[in-house]
Scaffold this motif. Structure first.
Motif, short mmCIF file in Angstrom:
data_model
loop_
_atom_site.label_atom_id
_atom_site.label_comp_id
_atom_site.label_asym_id
_atom_site.label_seq_id
_atom_site.Cartn_x
_atom_site.Cartn_y
_atom_site.Cartn_z
N ASP A 26 43.18 -116.84 19.55
CA ASP A 26 41.92 -117.24 18.94
C ASP A 26 40.81 -116.21 19.10
O ASP A 26 39.68 -116.43 18.65
CB ASP A 26 41.47 -118.62 19.45
N THR A 27 41.11 -115.06 19.71
CA THR A 27 40.15 -113.95 19.71
C THR A 27 40.20 -113.17 18.39
O THR A 27 39.31 -112.36 18.12
CB THR A 27 40.43 -112.97 20.86
N GLU A 77 35.15 -114.65 22.58
CA GLU A 77 35.36 -114.97 21.16
C GLU A 77 35.08 -113.75 20.28
O GLU A 77 34.19 -112.96 20.55
CB GLU A 77 34.47 -116.15 20.74
N THR A 78 35.88 -113.58 19.26
CA THR A 78 35.81 -112.50 18.25
C THR A 78 36.22 -111.14 18.80
O THR A 78 36.02 -110.14 18.12
CB THR A 78 34.41 -112.39 17.61
#
Length: 278
Positions: free
Chosen positions: A99-100, A173-174
């Motif tokens: 989910d990164t 995240e991201t």
């Protein structure tokens, strides 16, 4: 062959590039870009009969349903030297959560409290066939479906100064822009002959070659297969060359408003705006 996914976040559609450089809609013959699609022979797709994409939208992550992301640290001699580390005797391995992953041109969020968000251009490979206790590196490349670009974004204070493991500075995240496309392995005869480059606000920061890897792609796949099963859809980030902020005293880390661009020969180009996480 060159495969990608385009469209709004969460609603990407699969596309494939023909010999004339035109993107074609893959949905008539494949629901998405998966390891199975990447390993199918070109003759099965009937490229000339697929609709031409007249308006290319946002590139999303180029692979649907990524399994695990296995990352290799300090895998370029010059990067190990710039950080003051001894070149490792065995690959340094850590994991990133799927989910990164974001698209190659999506915004990247600088975490709350971050002072040392860093960049890393990396060659990423996609596993296309199960790799389990491979006999040797000579059989490893047959398990690779294709190659793409990863920006292994890292928060160095979280990674190195806050105790625990590297994962804390790698899984924000991201923190794993991926893409824009996957080039199938048959079109990359030697993954150790690719140049990698990265710019921050238009200034060159990294300019390297995969020839400088300490452990090459074949060795990495073989080595990892001795410790874990690599399944179709797993991704391996193979390390970064010199030029990161961590190894450049006085060079600023990333801040909100910065723009990072990166490219690898034949694999396209990424561009991210960095913004503060709220």
């Amino acid at each position: 062959m060159k495969f990608a996914r385009h469209g709004s976040r969460g609603a990407e559609k699969p596309i494939v590039c023909d010999a004339d450089g035109r993107w074609r809609d893959l949905t008539p013959v494949a629901g998405d870009v998966t390891p199975d699609v990447l390993t199918r022979p070109e003759s099965e797709f009937g490229l000339e009969s697929l609709p031409v994409v007249t308006r290319l939208e946002r590139f999303g992550p180029p692979l649907a349903g990524v399994g695990k992301i296995v990352c290799i640290g300090l895998n370029y001699r010059d990067h190990a030297e710039e950080t003051g580390a001894v070149p490792p005797a065995e690959p340094i391995v850590f994991l990133k959560a799927p989910d990164t992953i974001v698209g190659p041109d999506d915004d990247v969020l600088i975490p709350r409290g971050s002072r040392k968000t860093d960049w890393e251009v990396e060659l990423a490979l996609v596993i296309g066939a199960k790799a389990r206790y491979l006999d040797g590196p000579e059989s490893a490349l047959a398990c690779v479906a294709g190659y793409t670009i990863s920006n292994d974004v890292s928060e160095r204070e979280f990674q190195l100064e806050r105790g625990g493991q590297w994962d804390k500075g790698k899984n924000c995240e991201t923190f794993n822009p991926l893409g824009p496309w996957i080039l199938t392995a048959d079109e990359v005869p030697d993954p150790q002959k690719l140049d990698l480059r990265l710019w921050v606000n238009g200034q060159v920061r990294q300019d390297g070659t995969t020839a400088d890897m300490i452990f090459n792609v074949a060795y990495l796949v073989w080595h990892l297969s001795q410790f874990m099963v690599l399944n179709p859809g797993d991704v391996i980030n193979t390390g970064t060359p010199a030029g990161v902020a961590l190894g450049s005293p006085g060079l600023p880390y990333l801040r909100a408003g910065d723009v990072v661009e990166l490219e690898i020969d034949g694999l396209g180009r990424q561009r991210q705006n960095f913004k503060a996480a709220h």
